[in-house]
Motif scaffolding. Structure first.
Motif, PDB file in Angstrom:
ATOM      1  N   ASP A   1       0.824  -1.209   0.000  1.00  0.00           N
ATOM      2  CA  ASP A   1       0.000   0.000   0.000  1.00  0.00           C
ATOM      3  C   ASP A   1       0.858   1.259   0.000  1.00  0.00           C
ATOM      4  O   ASP A   1       0.573   2.243   0.690  1.00  0.00           O
ATOM      5  N   GLY A   2       1.956   1.221  -0.757  1.00  0.00           N
ATOM      6  CA  GLY A   2       2.844   2.368  -0.869  1.00  0.00           C
ATOM      7  C   GLY A   2       3.977   2.396   0.135  1.00  0.00           C
ATOM      8  O   GLY A   2       4.932   3.154  -0.041  1.00  0.00           O
TER       9      GLY A   2
ATOM     10  N   PHE B   1      -3.203   2.099   8.372  1.00  0.00           N
ATOM     11  CA  PHE B   1      -2.835   0.707   8.603  1.00  0.00           C
ATOM     12  C   PHE B   1      -1.537   0.630   9.409  1.00  0.00           C
ATOM     13  O   PHE B   1      -0.760   1.595   9.475  1.00  0.00           O
ATOM     14  N   GLY B   2      -1.324  -0.514  10.004  1.00  0.00           N
ATOM     15  CA  GLY B   2      -0.114  -0.761  10.777  1.00  0.00           C
ATOM     16  C   GLY B   2       0.194  -2.242  10.825  1.00  0.00           C
ATOM     17  O   GLY B   2      -0.686  -3.086  10.605  1.00  0.00           O
TER      18      GLY B   2
ATOM     19  N   ASP C   1       2.989 -12.550  12.693  1.00  0.00           N
ATOM     20  CA  ASP C   1       2.658 -11.427  11.819  1.00  0.00           C
ATOM     21  C   ASP C   1       1.331 -10.812  12.246  1.00  0.00           C
ATOM     22  O   ASP C   1       0.306 -11.516  12.340  1.00  0.00           O
ATOM     23  N   LEU C   2       1.335  -9.504  12.480  1.00  0.00           N
ATOM     24  CA  LEU C   2       0.134  -8.763  12.853  1.00  0.00           C
ATOM     25  C   LEU C   2      -0.104  -7.652  11.834  1.00  0.00           C
ATOM     26  O   LEU C   2       0.831  -6.938  11.455  1.00  0.00           O
ATOM     27  N   TYR C   3      -1.350  -7.493  11.390  1.00  0.00           N
ATOM     28  CA  TYR C   3      -1.685  -6.447  10.435  1.00  0.00           C
ATOM     29  C   TYR C   3      -3.092  -5.930  10.717  1.00  0.00           C
ATOM     30  O   TYR C   3      -4.023  -6.720  10.971  1.00  0.00           O
ATOM     31  N   GLY C   4      -3.276  -4.609  10.694  1.00  0.00           N
ATOM     32  CA  GLY C   4      -4.586  -4.015  10.893  1.00  0.00           C
ATOM     33  C   GLY C   4      -4.788  -2.831   9.977  1.00  0.00           C
ATOM     34  O   GLY C   4      -3.837  -2.120   9.624  1.00  0.00           O
TER      35      GLY C   4
ATOM     36  N   LEU D   1       3.705   2.073  10.526  1.00  0.00           N
ATOM     37  CA  LEU D   1       2.405   2.733  10.511  1.00  0.00           C
ATOM     38  C   LEU D   1       2.317   3.553   9.232  1.00  0.00           C
ATOM     39  O   LEU D   1       3.308   4.175   8.820  1.00  0.00           O
ATOM     40  N   GLY D   2       1.145   3.562   8.611  1.00  0.00           N
ATOM     41  CA  GLY D   2       1.028   4.306   7.365  1.00  0.00           C
ATOM     42  C   GLY D   2      -0.396   4.708   7.044  1.00  0.00           C
ATOM     43  O   GLY D   2      -1.359   4.240   7.669  1.00  0.00           O
TER      44      GLY D   2
END
Length: 773
Positions: free
Chosen positions: A185-186, A321-322, A303-306, A344-345
């Motif tokens: 996502d960039g 997102f992070g 692995d954690l993603y939100g 974080l982004g």
């Protein structure tokens, strides 16, 4: 005068008429979305009924049709596997109408897949050395450990070489891993793969699409000289709270998603998605795979993603997102190896009123840290942290599209390592990069042209890199398309390890350094960047509506490479060694190289049968300059032949069974043979060392660098999956997989100390389940 005045009046009237005729036009823009989840449908076809005017949706499900006659029109949206939807739209003079289509998955199974999104892309884009990957394609490969993963899919792509099941890296058309850029996502992801080469940090179920550029990428991509992988994640479900629970003998996963509020048509303008996945292979292998070794398979990761997404009524949206990804290994000669990365982004999509332009942007901050504690050498560590920002503008007019943007990066790199000569190399550096780019897709009859230019400035090195790019496609016949691409590329990032290391789990980074040899092949070194030129020529051949070949030949000229100096034995900072040649005291050396080859891919798609066959032929060379002596060698990942055969077949009344098989063959990698042994004395006390009574360590005489070849590699994997559908949003998959079915002994490396061979993974059966609710 009367004649002149008459002509002027006639021209004025003609101009007015033409202006008014042009003014009786309007534009249409909108989105095509999945009715069940609100996700965009990529490469959906949008057509004005009764005309030939139409277009395809992009990666956001967005489309634009320009210069439409005013009045009420009927617009149709279609997508393979979905019901067709039509809407009436009123087109007004010099205005932009907005429409949104919600397509439902069709209940009727198609007997044949007559046209795919991938085929549409081939007809409308240059598509040179780029593979578009969808979650469905990832799921078709044998799911090792019951978990489909993009890392396993990447290994079957043309031009991609993997060096092993354990600690293997991906090498794309002769480039090393540090020369591959990975975007989420960039955001730049510095290490996307876990040490066990079967899994990535990405959850397949959160991927919307992935584009893998194996070469010749245009000006919107930069900062790397080999390849780019651009992964876009999907938003959370805007209509329903749903989830996935997975488990297998390798690991487990939990994914939950849903709306945060509800708007019109019960569709939320905000949603969330959260994914957690881990491996407990270190623990389970000791029970299930005791035959592997006494320590089992000591690979663990978490692995954690939100992500939270918010969308406006006109389609504009913003995402936050992070993530936190970690990896840990303890086995054999390694006492401890681990890495951790977090970030974080945010990214956004803006659709200005009264304009067909799209504005996309992203901002992210991330950190990556890795360390290796070896029993025989001092610890190694590396860290990189920083931000990246991008702002991109694109506009569509008919079949043509323009795009331009700016990018800004700022980061810090730190690494500390001791080379083979026990010389300490440590650096902490700060870097800033700025880039502007522009590209334009122009359709002229049967030609599709895409020129581009990127200007990249490396502030820490005070160096500007002009990078022109160009690609073209010619639709020669209804079944044959010719294509070509070329460009200049540069990068600042350097690997904190040597390309000569056959097995190197340590994966660190360093930004461009001025501690290089001052001359190379008789010329002064004036640049501190790594640079390359790409030349690609290919063809797409259709064999009916369901099959086709893609053939590409390429030459990648690596005009300047930076590599860790393994010959360093003197301290460069000491004035006592001023006259010592650079290759004996500098931390890094300059190399040149070339990679050339041919990639051939064959695809056959039916609704229940899919076949994917790939053959790659490659040649890689490197040249280094040792104080006037040029030495040519092949790097350890130079694989001459690479074959991948992949097939999947669904059967049963409801196609509830699926069988997938993959066979991979690779010719042997180069290695440096051992020519002899000797007793190595450390002379730690200098001239006072008691070398007569001191016991030395085992030393080696090496043969010519990478002058021999290891045995070939081949492996057969298979997965059988059964699906139970309880309702539209409640289904269960149970799979049985076998990795390395015929238990091939594929060499990992040869331990010179113990004088024994260490192999890759043996036969590994696994069972897994995937419950969607």
């Amino acid at each position: 005068m009367k004649g002149i005045a008459g002509r002027i009046l006639l021209l004025t009237i003609l101009f007015f008429v033409l202006t008014q005729a042009q003014a009786q036009k309007g534009d249409l823009r909108g989105f095509v979305l999945d009715e069940g989840s609100g996700e965009p449908l990529i490469f959906a076809r949008v057509l004005i009924v009764g005309t030939t005017s139409g277009t395809m949706t992009d990666g956001n499900g967005y489309f634009v049709i320009t210069d439409i006659d005013v009045g009420t029109i009927e617009v149709e949206a279609t997508f393979v596997g979905y019901d067709t939807v039509r809407q009436e739209v009123e087109i007004k003079t010099s205005e932009i109408a907005m429409v949104r289509f919600h397509l439902s998955a069709t209940a009727q199974q198609l007997g044949r897949l007559t046209i795919s999104a991938d085929r549409i892309g081939e007809l409308t884009e240059t598509r040179t050395s780029v593979i578009k990957v969808t979650p469905r394609e990832i799921e078709r490969i044998p799911a090792i450990g019951g978990q489909a993963d993009i890392a396993q899919y990447l290994q079957v792509l043309p031009g991609v070489v993997s060096t092993g099941d354990q600690g293997g890296r991906l090498y794309i058309r002769g480039g090393s891993p540090v020369q591959n850029k990975v975007l989420l996502d960039g955001m730049i992801i510095y290490n996307p793969f876990h040490t066990i080469g079967l899994f990535s940090v990405f959850d397949t179920d959160i991927i919307r699409s992935a584009e893998v550029y194996t070469g010749g990428f245009n000006a919107d991509m930069g900062g790397r000289i080999s390849s780019v992988m651009d992964i876009r994640t999907r938003d959370g479900n805007r209509r329903h709270h749903t989830g996935i629970i997975s488990g297998s003998t390798f690991g487990s996963k939990l994914l939950v998603e849903g709306p945060l509020n509800k708007g019109e048509k019960q569709e939320a303008n905000a949603s969330y998605v959260l994914s957690v996945k881990n491996s407990f292979l270190e623990q389970s292998s000791k029970v299930l795979y005791e035959y592997v070794n006494e320590q089992g398979l000591p690979f663990n990761y978490l692995d954690l993603y939100g992500k939270v997404s918010m969308q406006a009524d006109n389609g504009s949206k913003i995402n936050f997102f992070g993530f936190n990804f970690s990896d840990r290994v303890n086995y054999q000669a390694l006492s401890r190896y681990q890495w951790n990365t977090w970030g974080l982004g945010t990214n956004f999509l803006l659709i200005p009123e009264g304009s067909t332009m799209l504005i996309e942007g992203n901002f992210a901050y991330s950190q990556y840290f890795t360390t290796l504690e070896d029993q025989t050498t001092t610890p190694k560590s590396s860290e990189v942290d920083g931000f990246n920002f991008g702002l991109h503008f694109s506009n569509v007019r008919g079949e043509n599209r323009s795009q331009f943007g700016i990018e800004l990066l700022g980061y810090r790199t730190m690494f500390e390592i001791t080379n083979a000569a026990q010389r300490l190399i440590n650096y902490t550096q700060y870097s800033t990069e700025m880039a502007v780019y522009g590209k334009y897709k122009l359709t002229l009859g049967d030609f599709i042209l895409e020129p581009g230019f990127r200007g990249h400035y490396y502030a820490s090195l005070s160096e500007f890199s002009p990078e022109p790019r160009f690609s073209v496609k010619y639709k020669a016949t209804s079944w044959l398309r010719l294509k070509a691409a070329t460009g200049l590329y540069a990068q600042n990032l350097i690997a904190a390890s040597s390309d000569r290391d056959v097995v190197n789990l340590f994966y660190g980074f360093l930004s461009g350094t001025e501690n290089l040899q001052s001359t190379f092949m008789g010329e002064d070194v004036t640049s501190y960047l790594q640079k390359a030129r790409h030349f690609i020529l290919g063809a797409e051949i259709d064999l009916g509506s369901n099959a086709g070949f893609n053939i590409e030949g390429y030459i990648n000229q690596f005009t300047q490479l930076t590599n860790l100096n393994r010959n360093k034995i003197y301290d460069d900072r000491s004035p006592d060694y001023f006259d010592v040649p650079d290759f004996l005291k500098r931390d890094f050396v300059i190399e040149r190289g070339e990679s050339k080859g041919v990639d051939i891919a064959f695809r056959y798609d039916l609704i229940n049968l899919n076949i994917w066959a790939v053959y790659s032929l490659g040649f890689i060379t490197r040249i280094e300059d040792l104080d006037g002596f040029q030495f040519e060698y092949t790097p350890h990942y130079d694989r001459r032949h690479n074959v991948n055969l992949l097939g999947s077949y669904t059967l049963g009344k409801q196609r509830e069974y699926e069988i997938s098989v993959r066979w991979n063959y690779g010719s042997g990698f180069p290695f440096t043979p051992t020519a002899g042994f000797f007793e190595a004395l450390s002379f730690q006390d200098g001239i006072n060392t008691d070398y007569i009574h001191q016991n030395g360590e085992l030393g080696y005489f090496y043969g010519d660098l990478n002058s021999k070849r290891l045995p070939s590699y081949h492996r057969l994997d298979m997965t059988l999956k059964r699906t139970w559908v309880f309702s539209r949003r409640n289904m269960l998959d149970v799979s049985f997989s076998i990795t390395n079915i015929y238990n091939r002994s594929n060499i990992f490396y040869f331990d010179r100390v113990l004088y024994e061979r260490v192999d890759q993974l043996p036969i590994l059966p696994s069972v897994g389940f995937n419950w969607r609710f």
